[in-house]
Design an enzyme around this catalytic site. Structure first.
Site, short mmCIF file in Angstrom:
data_model
loop_
_atom_site.label_atom_id
_atom_site.label_comp_id
_atom_site.label_asym_id
_atom_site.label_seq_id
_atom_site.Cartn_x
_atom_site.Cartn_y
_atom_site.Cartn_z
N HIS A 1 0.86 -1.19 0.00
CA HIS A 1 0.00 0.00 0.00
C HIS A 1 0.90 1.24 0.00
O HIS A 1 2.05 1.19 0.44
CB HIS A 1 -0.89 0.01 1.23
N GLU B 1 1.07 3.83 1.86
CA GLU B 1 1.63 4.20 3.17
C GLU B 1 2.84 3.34 3.52
O GLU B 1 3.85 3.85 4.01
CB GLU B 1 0.58 4.04 4.28
N CYS C 1 -2.26 -0.51 7.48
CA CYS C 1 -1.43 0.69 7.39
C CYS C 1 -1.44 1.47 8.69
O CYS C 1 -0.41 2.01 9.11
CB CYS C 1 -1.88 1.55 6.22
N CYS D 1 -6.09 1.94 6.03
CA CYS D 1 -6.74 0.71 6.48
C CYS D 1 -6.08 0.27 7.79
O CYS D 1 -5.12 0.89 8.27
CB CYS D 1 -6.58 -0.38 5.42
#
Length: 171
Positions: free
Chosen positions: A70, A72, A103, A100
């Site tokens: 992801h 992040e 993360c 999410c």
């Protein structure tokens, strides 16, 4: 809607004014556009320390065959490499969508001082939309959280991406 919350027993980080929040979110949005151009969900992130970007990332789970890639996480990894430390105290993470749970956990473990996100994520957001991990007093690190910065632009990128995907699947 803007969301702003300071963590319990923490002092406000003053490394970013509203104008610099928008500027750094603009950098994250540019990375989100890059992700979309590569067929990835358009999410971008930057890590900032002392006014300088030290980590950049955009979604890459499809291209990297990595469910943890992801935006992040990619930005946190780059920032950790840049500083030579996995602890990123005093840093601000800017991301185009509400993180999410995965993360959010990484952000906490990295000891990010401040999180700034664009659009809320009503399906997976872990900063208040679905759950609020940063407000859970049982956890030992709490970042200051500000949401809604450039939310309209971030939300439009996501809407346009998924509309195009739906249209191409029906063609």
């Amino acid at each position: 809607m803007k969301v702003s919350r300071q963590p319990p027993a923490a002092s406000r980080q003053n490394d970013a004014s509203a104008a610099s929040d928008e500027n750094f979110m603009g950098e994250a949005l540019a990375l989100a556009i890059k992700a979309a151009g590569e067929g990835e969900v358009p999410v971008g992130a930057v890590v900032v320390k002392d006014g300088n970007v030290i980590g950049r990332g955009y979604n890459r789970p499809v291209s990297k065959n990595d469910p943890t890639a992801h935006a992040e996480i990619v930005a946190l990894r780059e920032a950790g490499a840049a500083t030579g430390n996995y602890r990123l105290a005093g840093c601000t993470l800017y991301v185009t969508i509400e993180p999410c749970a995965m993360c959010a956990g990484a952000i906490m473990h990295a000891r990010i001082g401040r999180l700034v996100y664009g659009a809320a994520d009503p399906k997976a957001g872990a900063c208040g939309s679905v759950v609020d991990l940063f407000a859970d007093s049982r956890l030992n690190h709490h970042a200051e959280v500000t949401g809604g910065i450039e939310a309209e632009a971030a939300g439009k990128l996501l809407q346009d991406f998924f509309a195009a995907r739906r249209a191409s699947s029906h063609a």
